[in-house]
Design a protein around this motif. Structure first.
Motif, PDB file in Angstrom:
ATOM      1  N   VAL A 122       0.938  -1.215  -0.075  1.00 29.54           N
ATOM      2  CA  VAL A 122       0.263   0.040  -0.024  1.00 29.54           C
ATOM      3  C   VAL A 122       0.931   1.113  -0.216  1.00 29.54           C
ATOM      4  CG1 VAL A 122      -1.915   1.289   1.184  1.00 29.54           C
ATOM      5  CG2 VAL A 122      -1.857  -1.228   1.209  1.00 29.54           C
ATOM      6  N   LEU A 123       1.881   1.256   0.630  1.00 28.40           N
ATOM      7  CA  LEU A 123       2.844   2.446   0.798  1.00 28.40           C
ATOM      8  C   LEU A 123       3.515   2.571  -0.618  1.00 28.40           C
ATOM      9  CD1 LEU A 123       4.786   4.387   2.296  1.00 28.40           C
ATOM     10  CD2 LEU A 123       6.530   2.635   2.584  1.00 28.40           C
ATOM     11  N   PHE A 124       4.100   1.743  -1.245  1.00 30.43           N
ATOM     12  CA  PHE A 124       4.565   2.061  -2.578  1.00 30.43           C
ATOM     13  C   PHE A 124       3.599   2.398  -3.883  1.00 30.43           C
ATOM     14  CE2 PHE A 124       7.799  -1.364  -1.256  1.00 30.43           C
ATOM     15  CZ  PHE A 124       8.502  -0.509  -0.607  1.00 30.43           C
ATOM     16  N   ALA A 125       2.237   1.616  -3.392  1.00 26.25           N
ATOM     17  CA  ALA A 125       1.283   2.399  -4.542  1.00 26.25           C
ATOM     18  C   ALA A 125       0.839   3.553  -4.209  1.00 26.25           C
ATOM     19  CB  ALA A 125       0.101   1.314  -4.370  1.00 26.25           C
ATOM     20  N   ALA A 126       0.695   4.233  -2.958  1.00 24.28           N
ATOM     21  CA  ALA A 126       0.325   5.305  -2.641  1.00 24.28           C
ATOM     22  C   ALA A 126       1.749   6.627  -3.162  1.00 24.28           C
ATOM     23  CB  ALA A 126       0.190   5.744  -1.190  1.00 24.28           C
ATOM     24  N   GLN A 127       2.843   5.947  -2.803  1.00 24.08           N
ATOM     25  CA  GLN A 127       3.692   6.930  -3.303  1.00 24.08           C
ATOM     26  C   GLN A 127       4.014   6.997  -4.984  1.00 24.08           C
ATOM     27  OE1 GLN A 127       7.231   4.931  -1.031  1.00 24.08           O
ATOM     28  NE2 GLN A 127       7.260   6.715   0.300  1.00 24.08           N
ATOM     29  N   ALA A 128       3.728   6.002  -5.529  1.00 16.54           N
ATOM     30  CA  ALA A 128       3.550   5.898  -6.951  1.00 16.54           C
ATOM     31  C   ALA A 128       2.475   7.023  -7.432  1.00 16.54           C
ATOM     32  CB  ALA A 128       3.738   4.545  -7.560  1.00 16.54           C
ATOM     33  N   GLY A 129       1.532   6.672  -6.774  1.00 16.58           N
ATOM     34  CA  GLY A 129       0.331   7.630  -7.298  1.00 16.58           C
ATOM     35  C   GLY A 129       0.697   9.089  -7.003  1.00 16.58           C
ATOM     36  N   LEU A 130       1.340   9.557  -5.970  1.00 20.17           N
ATOM     37  CA  LEU A 130       1.978  11.057  -5.821  1.00 20.17           C
ATOM     38  C   LEU A 130       2.740  11.474  -6.721  1.00 20.17           C
ATOM     39  CD1 LEU A 130       2.377  11.192  -1.997  1.00 20.17           C
ATOM     40  CD2 LEU A 130       0.313  11.641  -3.182  1.00 20.17           C
ATOM     41  N   VAL A 131       3.585  10.595  -6.924  1.00 25.35           N
ATOM     42  CA  VAL A 131       4.647  10.942  -8.081  1.00 25.35           C
ATOM     43  C   VAL A 131       4.126  11.243  -9.393  1.00 25.35           C
ATOM     44  CG1 VAL A 131       6.620  10.121  -9.202  1.00 25.35           C
ATOM     45  CG2 VAL A 131       6.367   9.917  -6.781  1.00 25.35           C
ATOM     46  N   VAL A 132       3.220  10.126  -9.829  1.00 20.96           N
ATOM     47  CA  VAL A 132       2.601  10.056 -11.188  1.00 20.96           C
ATOM     48  C   VAL A 132       1.703  11.464 -11.396  1.00 20.96           C
ATOM     49  CG1 VAL A 132       1.019   8.980 -12.833  1.00 20.96           C
ATOM     50  CG2 VAL A 132       2.726   7.827 -11.564  1.00 20.96           C
ATOM     51  N   SER A 133       0.899  11.642 -10.374  1.00 20.57           N
ATOM     52  CA  SER A 133      -0.183  12.634 -10.294  1.00 20.57           C
ATOM     53  C   SER A 133       0.578  13.745 -10.586  1.00 20.57           C
ATOM     54  CB  SER A 133      -1.159  12.405  -9.454  1.00 20.57           C
ATOM     55  OG  SER A 133      -0.540  12.722  -8.020  1.00 20.57           O
ATOM     56  N   PHE A 134       1.645  14.121  -9.545  1.00 14.61           N
ATOM     57  CA  PHE A 134       2.297  15.245  -9.639  1.00 14.61           C
ATOM     58  C   PHE A 134       3.072  15.472 -10.891  1.00 14.61           C
ATOM     59  CE2 PHE A 134       6.487  17.518  -8.959  1.00 14.61           C
ATOM     60  CZ  PHE A 134       6.002  18.739  -8.209  1.00 14.61           C
ATOM     61  N   CYS A 135       3.545  14.677 -11.461  1.00 11.39           N
ATOM     62  CA  CYS A 135       4.339  14.805 -12.967  1.00 11.39           C
ATOM     63  C   CYS A 135       3.388  15.095 -14.074  1.00 11.39           C
ATOM     64  CB  CYS A 135       4.765  13.500 -13.313  1.00 11.39           C
ATOM     65  SG  CYS A 135       6.494  13.260 -12.124  1.00 11.39           S
ATOM     66  N   TYR A 159      -3.877  13.428  -6.506  1.00  9.09           N
ATOM     67  CA  TYR A 159      -2.723  13.570  -5.646  1.00  9.09           C
ATOM     68  C   TYR A 159      -3.298  13.555  -4.341  1.00  9.09           C
ATOM     69  CZ  TYR A 159       1.622  15.323  -3.488  1.00  9.09           C
ATOM     70  OH  TYR A 159       2.653  15.593  -2.892  1.00  9.09           O
ATOM     71  N   GLU A 160      -4.346  14.630  -4.074  1.00  8.76           N
ATOM     72  CA  GLU A 160      -5.005  14.882  -2.969  1.00  8.76           C
ATOM     73  C   GLU A 160      -5.815  13.411  -2.222  1.00  8.76           C
ATOM     74  OE1 GLU A 160      -5.114  17.322  -0.457  1.00  8.76           O
ATOM     75  OE2 GLU A 160      -3.718  18.444  -2.002  1.00  8.76           O
ATOM     76  N   LEU A 161      -6.483  13.057  -3.177  1.00 10.90           N
ATOM     77  CA  LEU A 161      -7.269  11.691  -2.738  1.00 10.90           C
ATOM     78  C   LEU A 161      -6.392  10.510  -2.462  1.00 10.90           C
ATOM     79  CD1 LEU A 161     -10.014  11.484  -5.299  1.00 10.90           C
ATOM     80  CD2 LEU A 161     -10.190  12.110  -2.865  1.00 10.90           C
ATOM     81  N   THR A 162      -5.100  10.432  -2.915  1.00  2.50           N
ATOM     82  CA  THR A 162      -4.080   9.589  -2.819  1.00  2.50           C
ATOM     83  C   THR A 162      -3.561   9.465  -1.380  1.00  2.50           C
ATOM     84  OG1 THR A 162      -3.665   9.146  -5.091  1.00  2.50           O
ATOM     85  CG2 THR A 162      -1.900   8.296  -3.380  1.00  2.50           C
ATOM     86  N   ALA A 164      -4.700  11.542   1.193  1.00  2.06           N
ATOM     87  CA  ALA A 164      -5.771  11.804   2.293  1.00  2.06           C
ATOM     88  C   ALA A 164      -6.279  10.134   2.342  1.00  2.06           C
ATOM     89  CB  ALA A 164      -6.998  12.499   1.835  1.00  2.06           C
ATOM     90  N   GLY A 165      -6.253   9.401   1.279  1.00  4.27           N
ATOM     91  CA  GLY A 165      -6.771   8.121   1.488  1.00  4.27           C
ATOM     92  C   GLY A 165      -5.733   7.289   2.202  1.00  4.27           C
ATOM     93  N   TYR A 166      -4.497   7.504   1.915  1.00  2.16           N
ATOM     94  CA  TYR A 166      -3.365   6.820   2.800  1.00  2.16           C
ATOM     95  C   TYR A 166      -3.517   7.185   4.047  1.00  2.16           C
ATOM     96  CZ  TYR A 166       0.982   4.663   4.113  1.00  2.16           C
ATOM     97  OH  TYR A 166       1.797   3.787   4.687  1.00  2.16           O
ATOM     98  N   LEU A 167      -3.570   8.483   4.435  1.00  7.02           N
ATOM     99  CA  LEU A 167      -3.611   9.022   5.792  1.00  7.02           C
ATOM    100  C   LEU A 167      -4.863   8.405   6.575  1.00  7.02           C
ATOM    101  CD1 LEU A 167      -2.424  10.867   8.020  1.00  7.02           C
ATOM    102  CD2 LEU A 167      -3.901  12.705   6.986  1.00  7.02           C
ATOM    103  N   GLY A 168      -6.006   8.372   5.756  1.00  3.53           N
ATOM    104  CA  GLY A 168      -7.174   7.952   6.527  1.00  3.53           C
ATOM    105  C   GLY A 168      -7.141   6.306   6.763  1.00  3.53           C
ATOM    106  N   SER A 169      -6.421   5.636   5.904  1.00  5.64           N
ATOM    107  CA  SER A 169      -6.539   4.387   6.104  1.00  5.64           C
ATOM    108  C   SER A 169      -5.628   4.214   7.427  1.00  5.64           C
ATOM    109  CB  SER A 169      -5.760   3.429   4.874  1.00  5.64           C
ATOM    110  OG  SER A 169      -6.571   3.774   3.709  1.00  5.64           O
ATOM    111  N   ALA A 170      -4.448   4.826   7.257  1.00  4.39           N
ATOM    112  CA  ALA A 170      -3.535   4.525   8.523  1.00  4.39           C
ATOM    113  C   ALA A 170      -4.112   5.026   9.856  1.00  4.39           C
ATOM    114  CB  ALA A 170      -2.248   5.584   8.208  1.00  4.39           C
ATOM    115  N   MET A 171      -4.848   5.997   9.836  1.00  7.02           N
ATOM    116  CA  MET A 171      -5.450   6.504  10.955  1.00  7.02           C
ATOM    117  C   MET A 171      -6.460   5.364  11.255  1.00  7.02           C
ATOM    118  SD  MET A 171      -4.401   9.256  12.051  1.00  7.02           S
ATOM    119  CE  MET A 171      -2.856   8.354  11.554  1.00  7.02           C
ATOM    120  N   GLY A 172      -7.303   4.867  10.560  1.00  7.29           N
ATOM    121  CA  GLY A 172      -8.420   3.889  11.005  1.00  7.29           C
ATOM    122  C   GLY A 172      -7.854   2.633  11.381  1.00  7.29           C
ATOM    123  N   PHE A 173      -6.912   2.095  10.768  1.00  8.81           N
ATOM    124  CA  PHE A 173      -6.139   1.119  11.273  1.00  8.81           C
ATOM    125  C   PHE A 173      -5.430   1.189  12.674  1.00  8.81           C
ATOM    126  CE2 PHE A 173      -2.680  -2.086  11.242  1.00  8.81           C
ATOM    127  CZ  PHE A 173      -3.543  -3.051  11.158  1.00  8.81           C
TER     128      PHE A 173
END
Length: 399
Positions: A122-135, A159-162, A164-173
């Protein structure tokens, strides 16, 4: 403290209006770097502590990159507008992952290897999503608020959804882990701290969920149903709750250590008197720095010395001690008996033929708090017994 890293790593890195750096922010940053340096030796020795150190270090770097002077320098040196933002967010996700790994290994050790693989994916997928959307976004100018300055942009929304989604998943877990751990924890400082931490991570989950709602509504050109100031109030409430919850167990540990040190100090005169007569009961293993260990050693050595000295007490001596102390003062009677037996041993006498009475329970089965209270009463009686002459006249000159 661990959860503070988790939420602060995400929330401190989340898009916010640009504010001047306050003295409080600088103090927090200085404390983070101090904690990072302090935990480095433990991280080198203990693999489990390594993930927690990574979280602290990543959070410290992430917040440092958010300083205006550092941000301007990185963006200017790289030649890419707003690049420091994506770097900061990528490091913030690493901090979240580090704390998740630590909390999982601590609360769910049997499931940690399986969950760790999922967390990394999940971490690598979220980081890849940030990089791709930023580019995918054309960065023509430096902006103060990445989200607000590109309204309606799909790459920014992704970018924002990626994030916030990771942050929310981490907080929920984390909320689930803290909730289940609080139910199993013993009552006291730890349980209270876990409950406050759970409340803080729940507030963090709500913050992330509201950020997702904000992005979706803005894509549809609809206003947010909450004002921006209230959204940030929820954010800082979550941070405050987690900082409070993480400090409660630490305060409890410090208070327990102080109580143990004070109790060991109050027992020291009794311990010194008994171990002077029976030095062989003193343990030789290093004590370390734990006041709790010192107190356990004092209790063990007092008990062992008392058992040895009990062999010097015959029935006649016990009767004389009981008459002198009185039937309603058992602590004084025991203190007088220990003084008399200690004096006999120091005088070179040999124990009687009767076996020393053995405890009815092992030290592991002992109610340690009750035994400590009993020994404190005995120590007080032992001090008062010093004004009473030793019962055996032949031992008057023996210290």
């Amino acid at each position: 403290m661990t959860a503070a890293c988790q939420l602060a790593a995400g929330l401190a890195a989340a898009p916010q209006p640009a504010d001047p750096v306050s003295l409080g922010h600088l103090l927090v940053l200085a404390m983070l770097w101090l904690v990072t340096a302090w935990r480095l030796p433990a991280a080198v020795r203990n693999p489990r502590q390594r993930t927690l150190w990574t979280a602290f270090a990543a959070l410290a770097v992430s917040i440092t990159l958010g300083l205006p002077a550092i941000t301007d320098w990185v963006d200017t040196a790289s030649g890419v507008h707003n690049v420091v933002m994506v770097i900061k967010h990528l490091i913030g996700l690493v901090a979240c992952d580090g704390v998740l790994a630590f909390v999982t290994a601590t609360t769910r050790p049997e499931s940690a290897p399986r969950l760790r693989r999922l967390q990394l994916a999940v971490l690598f997928a979220a980081q890849a999503g940030l990089v791709v959307s930023f580019c995918l976004l054309r960065h023509t100018v430096e902006v103060a608020d990445f989200f607000q300055d590109y309204p309606g942009s799909v790459p920014v929304a992704v970018y924002e959804l990626t994030f916030a989604g990771y942050l929310g998943s981490a907080m929920g877990f984390a909320s689930w882990l803290f909730g289940t751990s609080a139910r199993r924890a013993a009552a006291g400082w730890l349980r209270t701290g876990l409950r406050v931490l759970g409340a803080g991570t729940t507030a963090g989950f709500c913050y992330a969920a509201l950020r997702v709602c904000q992005v979706v509504l803005q894509l549809d050109d609809r206003p947010m149903f909450l004002r921006a100031s209230l959204l940030y109030d929820i954010e800082w409430t979550a941070i405050a709750l987690i900082l409070l919850g993480s400090s409660i167990p630490a305060v409890g540990s410090a208070w327990t250590a102080l109580r143990a040190w004070r109790t060991a100090r109050r027992l020291r005169p009794l311990w010194a008197a008994l171990t002077t007569a029976v030095p062989e009961v003193v343990l030789t293993a290093p004590l370390g720095r734990s006041p709790r260990v010192l107190l356990h050693r004092r209790v063990i050595e007092i008990r062992d010395a008392s058992l040895v000295l009990a062999g010097y007490a015959d029935e006649e001596l016990r009767e004389r001690v009981a008459r002198q102390a009185g039937t309603d003062r058992p602590e004084l009677a025991e203190a007088l008996l220990l003084r008399a037996c200690g004096a006999q041993k120091l005088a070179g006498r040999f124990p009687g033929h009767q076996a020393a009475p053995q405890p009815t329970e092992s030290f592991a089965e002992l109610d340690f708090e009750a035994e400590t209270r009993r020994l404190l009463s005995l120590a007080a009686a032992h001090r008062s017994a010093s004004a009473i002459p030793v019962i055996d006249p032949e031992l008057q000159d023996v210290p």
